[in-house]
Write an enzyme that holds these catalytic residues in place. Structure first.
Site, PDB file in Angstrom:
ATOM      1  N   GLN A 152      -2.247  29.512 -42.010  1.00 27.00           N
ATOM      2  CA  GLN A 152      -2.084  30.327 -40.804  1.00 27.00           C
ATOM      3  C   GLN A 152      -0.604  30.333 -40.448  1.00 27.00           C
ATOM      4  OE1 GLN A 152      -2.898  28.975 -36.616  1.00 27.00           O
ATOM      5  NE2 GLN A 152      -4.713  30.273 -36.845  1.00 27.00           N
ATOM      6  N   TYR A 200       1.058  32.875 -28.359  1.00 23.03           N
ATOM      7  CA  TYR A 200       2.268  32.765 -29.164  1.00 23.03           C
ATOM      8  C   TYR A 200       2.879  34.155 -29.326  1.00 23.03           C
ATOM      9  CZ  TYR A 200       0.406  28.105 -29.785  1.00 23.03           C
ATOM     10  OH  TYR A 200      -0.095  26.847 -29.547  1.00 23.03           O
ATOM     11  N   ARG A 250      -6.092  36.035 -36.474  1.00 29.15           N
ATOM     12  CA  ARG A 250      -6.720  35.383 -35.316  1.00 29.15           C
ATOM     13  C   ARG A 250      -6.239  36.078 -34.052  1.00 29.15           C
ATOM     14  NH1 ARG A 250      -7.733  29.057 -33.762  1.00 29.15           N
ATOM     15  NH2 ARG A 250      -9.430  29.443 -35.223  1.00 29.15           N
ATOM     16  N   GLY A 272     -13.901  23.074 -35.449  1.00 31.48           N
ATOM     17  CA  GLY A 272     -12.692  22.297 -35.248  1.00 31.48           C
ATOM     18  C   GLY A 272     -12.945  20.835 -34.967  1.00 31.48           C
ATOM     19  N   ARG A 273     -13.167  20.492 -33.716  1.00 33.06           N
ATOM     20  CA  ARG A 273     -13.263  19.092 -33.305  1.00 33.06           C
ATOM     21  C   ARG A 273     -14.335  18.300 -34.059  1.00 33.06           C
ATOM     22  NH1 ARG A 273     -11.484  21.852 -28.826  1.00 33.06           N
ATOM     23  NH2 ARG A 273      -9.684  20.936 -27.747  1.00 33.06           N
TER      24      ARG A 273
END
Length: 782
Positions: free
Chosen positions: A486, A567, A615, A712-713
């Site tokens: 990414q 971002y 994304r 993810g987590r």
């Protein structure tokens, strides 16, 4: 204690009867503005859990209810000429009028005074004349309006009408039809031996086209919209036959969702719809009100004083209600957006509608009705299916993936001047050996000043390229996983501390200049970024190209362009961070221009046979920012420019965001994009965000809400999460393979796993065993 109850619906009456039984010294009075035999609505639905609580608290009321209760176990989904049945659900319903009569009788037996056709005294009077005031006066509560409870009432995007019929449906029935004006759905269920409830619902736009010209206006209280009822009877004549549709104050309504900041103010407490509402599609209004009554009476009986009791009541019930409201919101929104799903095959559509609230899932459906789930899996995978949905293969562009699990991109903040090291080798290598089909790196920055923090990785030097090549080679030689990179630029969220030192907080020293589309800081604590001119945009675009070529040489299988989370590229997309007046600002097409220019340049530099994904943040979670409609436009633009997949995240664009966190809370955005853009353009959609169980992954995929799930987590908690998910489901096929040195542990029982479905399914087994396709059956005296 002197107790005043405002509102004689099921919740208020049940509370009054219980309170008086537990302490006959209480002086309990109910005020009800309607007559004793007035009622609105037809049948009410209960869960087995609620009925169990009623039986324990008051066997007499439970026994009376049982004599008038209809039970059934099936859900029938009528869609495109097909009826698909899912069994084992265990519903109970009864006439609301019968329920009120039972509760009124019980109040009379225990000595509760009920004033019918009598408005309650003013709230100020009740506060002083009584020790406790119970507001159970419904969604339009006058007590709530007169008090200081906070909160809001929001209305949905659909219109519905509540009706009754003498046609006895055999199951809980969803009948979804595509008419010239759009999609119309009927929700129906039996509640006695001679009657059923029917609710007809459609999106506001469909309603305006279909019924706007005939719907009666300015109806008097109790008057029915006869023209609309006649049109509904004609529309559903094949389902209802010669049966009659009847109204009871029936008119077109928009469902009001009531939320409150607090349920109590001094000695006044809200109960049932006065405190909260949940959309009728999960059948919870009367159920919640009677559960509230049970909890409130118990707290009053157990706690030492009134203040402690009311606090305990709210503390106990609020989490339960909020959970129900989240499920109801998901269900309501599913029906509001039902037009997005009518392209689905009837088998998948039926699974989708049954699991719409996310409370019913693939795994508990498999216990309730294994035949239904097996049929859906056969459709999903083909007749030769031998694997759960998450272990079905998938092609991302031209890239074959062994399964549909993605290790989500997660910033690690462990690089040294942008250089990934042994930490990244172990981190990504362990996830690859853990069975996932695709492993994504964290955001790899395209320049030193494009880093989020001093600990972020980069891909702008030969040393960084060599380090990434080492990681890629390990993944390719030691696992069957594919690995993606990414790439992104931090923009106005750069030059900040490591996450655990203060997420998004600026560095105390050693800062670098940050840039953005407009000179708007991320938060008051962050520096004001410098606005980029067009020459600088060209330079940054070239930095993305250089990083892309390095990623290709390093051997990455997939490249993802990070256009989310505030971002740089994301901040161009959002009107909250991009206020430019040149060609790179303005409407969504203008704000898309620079991100698309970067995408096009990167796509040209990336090998044609390797896929690219993007994304995005599908909502800014803030007024005036990007919403899901914008996200559809953005996703479509990237897809049309050659993206093979859209990775659908949300938020982190402005510090003032107000996200609606919850289980799989971002999946509805992926769902919308998948069923509107993905299916049309053949683009994969990746769901991400609080997807923590393999059960949820299977449910999302089988319902067609996404093509891949990024986890993810859970992968931080358990690097072998995917392998363990396979073992938990008894799957040993080709979609996952244990590394040979680990294979000896692949069948070892695992105690205390967080994903074990058995404890929660034991109750389902005990209450639904042998009930598959068991049709409607009346109570003992119905």
């Amino acid at each position: 204690m002197r107790i005043a109850v405002v509102g004689g619906g099921p919740g208020g009456l049940y509370f009054a009867a219980l309170a008086k039984q537990l302490d006959p010294s209480h002086d309990v009075t109910v005020w009800e503005r309607n007559a004793a035999d007035d009622t609105f609505g037809f049948g009410v639905v209960f869960s087995d859990e609620t009925l169990g609580g009623i039986e324990h608290a008051d066997p007499a009321v439970f026994a009376a209810m049982q004599r008038h209760t209809a039970r059934w176990d099936d859900i029938d989904v009528h869609f495109r000429g097909t009826v698909t049945t899912s069994g084992g659900h265990g519903f109970s319903a009864m006439s609301r009028k019968e329920l009120l009569a039972i509760l009124q009788q019980r109040c009379a037996e225990v000595g509760v005074v009920v004033h019918f056709r009598t408005p309650a005294p003013p709230l100020a009077t009740l506060r002083t004349s009584h020790d406790l005031v119970i507001a159970s006066d419904g969604a339009n509560s006058a007590v709530r309006a007169a008090g200081n409870f906070g909160g809001a009432v929001s209305t949905g995007r659909s219109r519905y009408m509540w009706l009754g019929t003498d046609h006895v449906l055999e199951a809980f029935t969803f009948d979804v039809r595509e008419i010239a004006h759009g999609v119309v759905q009927l929700h129906g269920y039996p509640y006695s031996s001679d009657a059923s409830t029917v609710i007809v619902e459609m999106h506001e736009d469909v309603w305006r086209r279909a019924f706007g010209d005939i719907a009666s206006r300015d109806l008097a209280p109790g008057e029915n919209d006869t023209a609309s009822i006649a049109a509904i009877a004609d529309l559903y004549a094949d389902l209802l036959g010669d049966a009659k549709l009847s109204g009871n104050n029936s008119r077109w309504l928009a469902f009001p969702t009531v939320t409150t900041t607090t349920w109590r103010e001094g000695n006044v407490v809200l109960l049932g719809d006065a405190a909260h509402t949940a959309h009728f599609s999960i059948g919870s209004g009367t159920k919640l009100a009677m559960e509230d009554a049970l909890a409130l009476v118990a707290c009053l009986h157990e706690q030492p004083d009134l203040d402690t009791a009311l606090s305990a009541y709210e503390e106990e019930r609020r989490p339960v209600v909020l959970s129900t409201q989240r499920a109801a919101q998901a269900s309501r929104e599913w029906f509001e957006d039902i037009g997005h799903y009518v392209h689905q095959h009837p088998t998948q559509f039926a699974f989708n509608i049954v699991t719409r609230s996310r409370r019913v899932t693939h795994d508990n459906l498999r216990v309730r009705d294994p035949e239904f789930v097996a049929a859906t899996e056969r459709w999903f995978a083909g007749e030769e299916h031998t694997a759960p949905p998450m272990f079905q293969p998938f092609r991302l562009g031209n890239l074959p993936l062994r399964n549909r699990v993605v290790v989500s991109a997660m910033d690690m903040y462990r690089a040294d001047d942008g250089l990934p090291g042994d930490f990244h080798l172990v981190h990504l290598g362990s996830k690859a050996m853990g069975g996932a089909g695709l492993v994504m790196t964290e955001m790899v920055c395209v320049s030193p000043e494009g880093r989020i923090s001093p600990g972020c990785t980069g891909l702008y030097t030969p040393e960084q390229e060599a380090a990434w090549t080492r990681v890629v080679d390990f993944v390719h030689t030691q696992s069957d996983a594919k690995i993606g990179v990414q790439i992104g630029h931090s923009g106005r969220k750069g030059s900040t501390k490591l996450m655990w030192e203060g997420i998004d907080e600026p560095l105390p020293e050693g800062n670098w200049e940050i840039v953005a589309p407009s000179p708007i800081p991320y938060s008051p604590a962050n520096a004001v970024p410098r606005e980029l001119d067009t020459d600088e945009l060209t330079g940054i675009r070239e930095q993305f190209v250089v990083a892309t070529r390095a990623a290709a040489r390093a051997g990455f299988d997939v490249l993802e362009l990070h256009c989310a989370h505030g971002y740089l590229l994301s901040s161009f997309l959002s009107p909250l961070s991009n206020t430019r007046t040149d060609r790179y600002g303005g409407d969504v097409e203008g704000r898309l221009r620079f991100p698309l220019e970067v995408f096009d340049a990167v796509r040209a530099a990336w090998p044609a046979e390797r896929p690219m994904t993007v994304r995005i943040s599908a909502t800014d979670w803030y007024d005036g920012g990007i919403d899901v409609d914008d996200a559809v436009v953005i996703a479509r633009a990237f897809a049309e420019h050659g993206a093979a997949g859209i990775d659908v995240s949300t938020g982190q664009v402005v510090s003032e965001e107000q996200p609606a966190f919850g289980r799989s809370y971002q999946t509805p955005f992926a769902d919308r994009i998948r069923n509107e853009v993905g299916r049309e353009l053949g683009v994969a959609v990746i769901a991400v965000g609080a997807i923590s169980s393999w059960d949820d992954v299977n449910s999302i995929l089988l319902a067609g809400r996404a093509d891949l799930c990024a986890i993810g987590r859970p992968h931080l908690y358990d690097p072998h999460w995917t392998l363990h998910a396979a073992a938990d489901q008894g799957y040993t096929g080709p979609a996952v393979s244990w590394p040979k040195p680990f294979a000896a542990g692949s069948r070892k029982p695992r105690a205390g796993r967080t994903d074990d479905p058995r404890p929660r399914l034991e109750l389902i087994r005990s209450t639904t065993a042998g009930t598959r396709h068991q049709r409607w059956r009346p109570g003992r005296e119905a």
